[in-house]
Design an enzyme around this catalytic site. Sequence first.
Site, PDB file in Angstrom:
ATOM      1  N   THR A 163     -16.193  12.354  22.285  1.00  0.00           N
ATOM      2  CA  THR A 163     -17.058  11.571  21.402  1.00  0.00           C
ATOM      3  C   THR A 163     -16.636  11.775  19.946  1.00  0.00           C
ATOM      4  O   THR A 163     -16.652  10.837  19.149  1.00  0.00           O
ATOM      5  CB  THR A 163     -18.540  11.975  21.608  1.00  0.00           C
ATOM      6  OG1 THR A 163     -18.829  11.837  23.003  1.00  0.00           O
ATOM      7  CG2 THR A 163     -19.493  11.079  20.838  1.00  0.00           C
TER       8      THR A 163
ATOM      9  N   GLU B   1     -29.780  16.363  22.895  1.00  0.00           N
ATOM     10  CA  GLU B   1     -28.511  15.679  22.642  1.00  0.00           C
ATOM     11  C   GLU B   1     -27.664  16.360  21.563  1.00  0.00           C
ATOM     12  O   GLU B   1     -26.450  16.179  21.512  1.00  0.00           O
ATOM     13  CB  GLU B   1     -28.766  14.224  22.243  1.00  0.00           C
ATOM     14  CG  GLU B   1     -29.191  13.322  23.396  1.00  0.00           C
ATOM     15  CD  GLU B   1     -28.045  12.967  24.323  1.00  0.00           C
ATOM     16  OE1 GLU B   1     -27.391  13.887  24.834  1.00  0.00           O
ATOM     17  OE2 GLU B   1     -27.816  11.775  24.544  1.00  0.00           O
TER      18      GLU B   1
HETATM   19  P1  ADP Z   1     -21.447  10.976  28.173  1.00  0.00           P
HETATM   20  O1  ADP Z   1     -20.185  10.544  27.468  1.00  0.00           O
HETATM   21  O2  ADP Z   1     -21.399  10.706  29.621  1.00  0.00           O
HETATM   22  O3  ADP Z   1     -22.655  10.411  27.521  1.00  0.00           O
HETATM   23  P2  ADP Z   1     -21.881  13.232  26.707  1.00  0.00           P
HETATM   24  O4  ADP Z   1     -20.756  13.103  25.750  1.00  0.00           O
HETATM   25  O5  ADP Z   1     -23.235  12.764  26.319  1.00  0.00           O
HETATM   26  O6  ADP Z   1     -21.512  12.526  28.066  1.00  0.00           O
HETATM   27  O7  ADP Z   1     -22.079  14.754  27.068  1.00  0.00           O
HETATM   28  C1  ADP Z   1     -21.068  15.554  27.522  1.00  0.00           C
HETATM   29  C2  ADP Z   1     -21.067  16.894  26.762  1.00  0.00           C
HETATM   30  O8  ADP Z   1     -22.344  17.541  26.836  1.00  0.00           O
HETATM   31  C3  ADP Z   1     -20.078  17.850  27.366  1.00  0.00           C
HETATM   32  O9  ADP Z   1     -19.441  18.519  26.304  1.00  0.00           O
HETATM   33  C4  ADP Z   1     -20.931  18.815  28.162  1.00  0.00           C
HETATM   34  O10 ADP Z   1     -20.350  20.102  28.263  1.00  0.00           O
HETATM   35  C5  ADP Z   1     -22.212  18.871  27.335  1.00  0.00           C
HETATM   36  N1  ADP Z   1     -23.393  19.206  28.152  1.00  0.00           N
HETATM   37  C6  ADP Z   1     -24.248  20.230  27.955  1.00  0.00           C
HETATM   38  N2  ADP Z   1     -25.224  20.222  28.893  1.00  0.00           N
HETATM   39  C7  ADP Z   1     -24.988  19.173  29.699  1.00  0.00           C
HETATM   40  C8  ADP Z   1     -25.638  18.661  30.853  1.00  0.00           C
HETATM   41  N3  ADP Z   1     -26.712  19.227  31.373  1.00  0.00           N
HETATM   42  N4  ADP Z   1     -25.126  17.544  31.407  1.00  0.00           N
HETATM   43  C9  ADP Z   1     -24.013  16.970  30.902  1.00  0.00           C
HETATM   44  N5  ADP Z   1     -23.345  17.405  29.821  1.00  0.00           N
HETATM   45  C10 ADP Z   1     -23.825  18.514  29.218  1.00  0.00           C
END
Ligand code: ADP
Length: 312
Positions: A185, A132
């Site tokens: 975020t 994360e």
């Molecule tokens: P969500 O808001 O759906 O929880 P996140 O903010 O946790 O999404 O994650 C999105 C970010 O993580 C993006 O910047 C994306 O480029 C990065 N990222 C890196 N690897 C991954 C992956 N395998 N799947 C999704 N996002 C990824």
Amino acid sequence: MNEIKIFCPATIANLNCGFDIMGLCLETIGDKMIIRKSPEKGIKITKITGANLPLETEKNVAGVAALAICKEAINRVSFKHGFEIEIHKKIKAGSGIGSSSASAAGAVFGINELLGKPFSKHELVNFAMKGEVVASGSEHADNVAPCLLGGFTLVRGYNPLDVIRIDAPSEIYAVVLHPNIEVKTSDARAVLHPMISLKDAITQTGNLGGLIAGLYTNDYNLIGRSLNDVLIEPLRKHLIPNFDQVKNAALQNGALGSGISGAGPSIFALCKCQKVAEKVAFAMSESYQNTGIEFDMHISKINPNGVNIIKN
Ligand code: ADP
């Protein structure tokens, strides 16, 4: 076993009164991943479909989480091979329903299975959290915990990691409206205040206690009364167009509660039974039609298992 195909579910974090500590696991939306042993050492991401994400191991949450479990697994099992990872995305990155967490959780779950399960699911949360960092800059478990364990989860603390899994009352359904806009975020964090008032802290902890008690006793009314957020939602909701209208539509049509999913932009509602969930989903969509913003709707039961193996 040399290869495993897995379903990596979406999750809703925060749940109004449980900012940064509560989460739940969804059943109908998730990514697929294939993990296989490879003769070459190390972790290689060989394929990503459905999203434009980095293939470099260190830049992808799946890669970083995979490296974290492999580093520790050496102390428990002997293996000389490496792993290849394929990610087939259905959860849009930055949607607020745990896109990055699904990849982190899927990677550690798959590798653990291929190694003969040296770690418990609770232990896997530690490794998924490391992934994360790539997505958000910090190790946090509020999405990876429900993704791995299923049901509802409470992250009580981090030193050491203490995650409590709570069964979902059987009739609960989640509805999610995902507007196709980006809420970073970092922006959603930047609007928060570092200090809170004693009065608000008391209200929020009262609601959190009520939510936990309601989940344990299957008391839907108590769950509904407790799904309130006096700390974060008032500061963040302006980042999501039409948030108030969607939330009101959900509540007026029988939802137990409604709020921002994760850091947004998704808006969720919890409902008792499928019929109410369908009515609420219809009302939420109707209230979004006039925004001109495209959106996706999901209705899901709570997934009791978390990440799981897809049998061919
Ligand atoms: P969500 O808001 O759906 O929880 P996140 O903010 O946790 O999404 O994650 C999105 C970010 O993580 C993006 O910047 C994306 O480029 C990065 N990222 C890196 N690897 C991954 C992956 N395998 N799947 C999704 N996002 C990824």
